[in-house]
Design a protein around this motif. Sequence first.
Motif, PDB file in Angstrom:
ATOM      1  N   THR A 147      20.272  82.046  39.972  1.00 20.27           N
ATOM      2  CA  THR A 147      21.656  81.637  39.831  1.00 20.27           C
ATOM      3  C   THR A 147      21.817  80.584  38.745  1.00 20.27           C
ATOM      4  O   THR A 147      21.069  79.611  38.704  1.00 20.27           O
ATOM      5  N   LYS A 148      22.813  80.776  37.896  1.00 12.25           N
ATOM      6  CA  LYS A 148      23.151  79.771  36.899  1.00 12.25           C
ATOM      7  C   LYS A 148      24.474  79.148  37.278  1.00 12.25           C
ATOM      8  O   LYS A 148      25.418  79.843  37.653  1.00 12.25           O
ATOM      9  N   GLY A 149      24.562  77.843  37.174  1.00 10.66           N
ATOM     10  CA  GLY A 149      25.807  77.177  37.523  1.00 10.66           C
ATOM     11  C   GLY A 149      25.778  75.724  37.147  1.00 10.66           C
ATOM     12  O   GLY A 149      24.736  75.156  36.786  1.00 10.66           O
ATOM     13  N   ILE A 150      26.949  75.111  37.201  1.00 13.00           N
ATOM     14  CA  ILE A 150      27.073  73.692  36.889  1.00 13.00           C
ATOM     15  C   ILE A 150      28.275  73.149  37.645  1.00 13.00           C
ATOM     16  O   ILE A 150      29.247  73.866  37.895  1.00 13.00           O
ATOM     17  N   LYS A 151      28.193  71.889  38.047  1.00 14.01           N
ATOM     18  CA  LYS A 151      29.334  71.226  38.660  1.00 14.01           C
ATOM     19  C   LYS A 151      29.523  69.871  37.987  1.00 14.01           C
ATOM     20  O   LYS A 151      28.557  69.183  37.666  1.00 14.01           O
ATOM     21  N   LYS A 152      30.772  69.510  37.766  1.00 17.01           N
ATOM     22  CA  LYS A 152      31.119  68.196  37.242  1.00 17.01           C
ATOM     23  C   LYS A 152      31.993  67.521  38.287  1.00 17.01           C
ATOM     24  O   LYS A 152      33.194  67.751  38.380  1.00 17.01           O
ATOM     25  N   ILE A 153      31.354  66.696  39.102  1.00 18.12           N
ATOM     26  CA  ILE A 153      32.032  66.043  40.216  1.00 18.12           C
ATOM     27  C   ILE A 153      32.477  64.651  39.776  1.00 18.12           C
ATOM     28  O   ILE A 153      31.654  63.779  39.507  1.00 18.12           O
ATOM     29  N   ASN A 154      33.799  64.443  39.672  1.00 16.02           N
ATOM     30  CA  ASN A 154      34.357  63.143  39.281  1.00 16.02           C
ATOM     31  C   ASN A 154      33.725  62.625  37.990  1.00 16.02           C
ATOM     32  O   ASN A 154      33.505  61.422  37.830  1.00 16.02           O
ATOM     33  N   SER A 155      33.420  63.534  37.063  1.00 10.87           N
ATOM     34  CA  SER A 155      32.738  63.159  35.822  1.00 10.87           C
ATOM     35  C   SER A 155      33.705  62.615  34.789  1.00 10.87           C
ATOM     36  O   SER A 155      34.899  62.928  34.790  1.00 10.87           O
ATOM     37  N   ASP A 156      33.171  61.803  33.877  1.00 16.89           N
ATOM     38  CA  ASP A 156      33.941  61.316  32.730  1.00 16.89           C
ATOM     39  C   ASP A 156      33.176  61.738  31.483  1.00 16.89           C
ATOM     40  O   ASP A 156      32.360  60.994  30.943  1.00 16.89           O
ATOM     41  N   MET A 157      33.425  62.973  31.035  1.00 18.06           N
ATOM     42  CA  MET A 157      32.674  63.578  29.945  1.00 18.06           C
ATOM     43  C   MET A 157      33.239  63.135  28.590  1.00 18.06           C
ATOM     44  O   MET A 157      34.450  63.012  28.421  1.00 18.06           O
ATOM     45  N   SER A 158      32.346  62.944  27.640  1.00 15.54           N
ATOM     46  CA  SER A 158      32.785  62.542  26.302  1.00 15.54           C
ATOM     47  C   SER A 158      33.333  63.721  25.507  1.00 15.54           C
ATOM     48  O   SER A 158      34.155  63.546  24.608  1.00 15.54           O
ATOM     49  N   ARG A 159      32.872  64.937  25.854  1.00 14.53           N
ATOM     50  CA  ARG A 159      33.377  66.148  25.208  1.00 14.53           C
ATOM     51  C   ARG A 159      32.980  67.371  26.042  1.00 14.53           C
ATOM     52  O   ARG A 159      32.179  67.258  26.971  1.00 14.53           O
ATOM     53  N   PRO A 160      33.522  68.535  25.758  1.00 11.14           N
ATOM     54  CA  PRO A 160      33.213  69.725  26.555  1.00 11.14           C
ATOM     55  C   PRO A 160      31.744  70.135  26.457  1.00 11.14           C
ATOM     56  O   PRO A 160      31.071  69.860  25.463  1.00 11.14           O
ATOM     57  N   GLU A 161      31.260  70.811  27.506  1.00  9.94           N
ATOM     58  CA  GLU A 161      29.927  71.412  27.496  1.00  9.94           C
ATOM     59  C   GLU A 161      30.085  72.928  27.502  1.00  9.94           C
ATOM     60  O   GLU A 161      31.014  73.460  28.119  1.00  9.94           O
ATOM     61  N   TYR A 162      29.143  73.619  26.837  1.00  8.81           N
ATOM     62  CA  TYR A 162      29.251  75.060  26.652  1.00  8.81           C
ATOM     63  C   TYR A 162      28.043  75.778  27.245  1.00  8.81           C
ATOM     64  O   TYR A 162      26.921  75.268  27.196  1.00  8.81           O
ATOM     65  N   PHE A 163      28.293  76.988  27.793  1.00  8.17           N
ATOM     66  CA  PHE A 163      27.253  77.767  28.435  1.00  8.17           C
ATOM     67  C   PHE A 163      27.389  79.218  27.981  1.00  8.17           C
ATOM     68  O   PHE A 163      28.438  79.838  28.162  1.00  8.17           O
ATOM     69  N   PHE A 169      28.845  86.065  30.438  1.00  8.96           N
ATOM     70  CA  PHE A 169      30.025  85.231  30.243  1.00  8.96           C
ATOM     71  C   PHE A 169      29.729  84.074  29.280  1.00  8.96           C
ATOM     72  O   PHE A 169      28.610  83.585  29.208  1.00  8.96           O
ATOM     73  N   GLU A 170      30.769  83.640  28.576  1.00 11.45           N
ATOM     74  CA  GLU A 170      30.755  82.370  27.862  1.00 11.45           C
ATOM     75  C   GLU A 170      31.633  81.406  28.641  1.00 11.45           C
ATOM     76  O   GLU A 170      32.742  81.785  29.072  1.00 11.45           O
ATOM     77  N   LEU A 171      31.168  80.176  28.819  1.00 17.48           N
ATOM     78  CA  LEU A 171      31.951  79.207  29.584  1.00 17.48           C
ATOM     79  C   LEU A 171      31.999  77.855  28.884  1.00 17.48           C
ATOM     80  O   LEU A 171      31.064  77.481  28.184  1.00 17.48           O
ATOM     81  N   ALA A 172      33.096  77.150  29.124  1.00 16.93           N
ATOM     82  CA  ALA A 172      33.248  75.769  28.675  1.00 16.93           C
ATOM     83  C   ALA A 172      33.758  74.950  29.849  1.00 16.93           C
ATOM     84  O   ALA A 172      34.617  75.413  30.617  1.00 16.93           O
ATOM     85  N   VAL A 173      33.224  73.756  30.021  1.00 21.03           N
ATOM     86  CA  VAL A 173      33.592  72.871  31.125  1.00 21.03           C
ATOM     87  C   VAL A 173      33.891  71.495  30.563  1.00 21.03           C
ATOM     88  O   VAL A 173      33.135  70.973  29.736  1.00 21.03           O
ATOM     89  N   TYR A 174      35.007  70.902  30.997  1.00 16.21           N
ATOM     90  CA  TYR A 174      35.345  69.547  30.546  1.00 16.21           C
ATOM     91  C   TYR A 174      36.120  68.828  31.641  1.00 16.21           C
ATOM     92  O   TYR A 174      37.012  69.395  32.274  1.00 16.21           O
ATOM     93  N   SER A 175      35.778  67.576  31.866  1.00 19.13           N
ATOM     94  CA  SER A 175      36.513  66.740  32.808  1.00 19.13           C
ATOM     95  C   SER A 175      36.413  65.284  32.371  1.00 19.13           C
ATOM     96  O   SER A 175      35.366  64.844  31.888  1.00 19.13           O
ATOM     97  N   GLN A 209      33.947  78.452  21.474  1.00 21.15           N
ATOM     98  CA  GLN A 209      33.649  77.037  21.283  1.00 21.15           C
ATOM     99  C   GLN A 209      34.610  76.398  20.282  1.00 21.15           C
ATOM    100  O   GLN A 209      35.063  75.270  20.490  1.00 21.15           O
ATOM    101  N   GLU A 210      34.930  77.104  19.222  1.00 20.04           N
ATOM    102  CA  GLU A 210      35.890  76.575  18.254  1.00 20.04           C
ATOM    103  C   GLU A 210      37.256  76.392  18.905  1.00 20.04           C
ATOM    104  O   GLU A 210      37.963  75.408  18.635  1.00 20.04           O
ATOM    105  N   SER A 211      37.643  77.339  19.768  1.00 22.55           N
ATOM    106  CA  SER A 211      38.921  77.242  20.474  1.00 22.55           C
ATOM    107  C   SER A 211      38.973  75.999  21.351  1.00 22.55           C
ATOM    108  O   SER A 211      39.941  75.226  21.320  1.00 22.55           O
ATOM    109  N   VAL A 212      37.916  75.801  22.141  1.00 19.57           N
ATOM    110  CA  VAL A 212      37.897  74.669  23.066  1.00 19.57           C
ATOM    111  C   VAL A 212      37.766  73.348  22.303  1.00 19.57           C
ATOM    112  O   VAL A 212      38.380  72.345  22.667  1.00 19.57           O
ATOM    113  N   ASP A 213      36.974  73.333  21.239  1.00 19.62           N
ATOM    114  CA  ASP A 213      36.865  72.127  20.423  1.00 19.62           C
ATOM    115  C   ASP A 213      38.226  71.728  19.859  1.00 19.62           C
ATOM    116  O   ASP A 213      38.584  70.538  19.847  1.00 19.62           O
TER     117      ASP A 213
END
Length: 267
Positions: free
Chosen positions: A5-21, A26-32, A233-237
Motif C-alpha cells: 500500500t502506498k499512502g500519505i497523511k498530513k495531520i494538522n501539518s504546516d507545509m511550506s509547499r505541495p508534495e507530489y506522488f 495515479f498522480e497526486l499532490a497534497v498540500y496543507s 505539478q505545473e498546475s498545482v505549483d
Amino acid sequence: MGVNTKGIKKINSDMSRPEYFNLSGFELAVYSSKGSRPKGEKNEDSCGFISPSPSQVAVIVSDGLGGHNLGDQASKIVVNTVLGRNTNRRRPFNSAQVVSKMEKAHQRIIDLKADAGATVVAAVVEGNSLWFYSVGDSLGFLMSKKGEISYKTFEHSVVGFATESGLMAEKEAQQHDQSNIILNALGFSDSRMESSFKLAVKAGETLILCTDGLTELLLVDEIREYFKQENLQESVDSLFEQIKVSREKKGVFDDLALVVCRVKDSQ
C-alpha cells in the motif's frame, strides 16, 4: 496475501509547499498549511490518500471546526478513521466501509465531549468507477481533460444553499458575512452524510478536494483554470503561487488542505 500500500497523511501539518506522488495508476499532490491565527495554534485541517493498487485510490480532506474545542483533533480522527491509522498497512482499502468509517469518526468526535466537529469530503476510485462522500462545506469535484466540471459536491452551508438554488452568485457568497456558517458537520447530533451515485472516471480526469481555506480565496471556476494544462505539478505549483498571493492580499485567512488526484492512462 499482503498488499503493498502506498499512502500519505498530513495531520494538522504546516507545509511550506505541495508534495507530489507519481504512482503507477495515479498522480497526486497534497498540500496543507495553517491560517493566520496567532503563532503556536495548530492547523485544524488534515488530509491524505491511500492507494493499495494501480486501480484504486482513496483521497480525503477534513476541516476541524475553528471556534470549537479540539478542532485539530476532530480532523485527525476523521482522516485516521477513514484511511486507517497506518497508511502503509498491508491490506486492501475497503471502499464499501467508507460510510461506516465516517459514522465511526462521527462517534469518536462526539466521545471527545468537547463540542468538537469536522467537515469532510472523501472520494474513492476503483477501476473506472468513482464515489464522493461529504459532510459540511469542504468541496470535492471531478474535472474532465478539457477542464469541465462533471461533478461537484454540495456545500452544506448558508451560502452554499443560496448559491445552489441560484439566489446568490459564488463571488457574493464568498464575501458574505455568513460565509463561515455551516449547517452540517461530523460530531454533532444532526449530522448527515451525502454520497454520490457511482460516477464514471476516465484516464486524464482530475479529482480536486479542498477545505474552505481554498474556496474563501478563489472561485471554483478560478481553481479549475489551473488544471487545464497537461502537467499536474505545473498546475498545482501555479495554484500554490496564487494561494500565496491571495492570502497576502486577504490578510486574515483560514487553514487550508488540498488533495489533487489525476487518473493515469495505465489505470
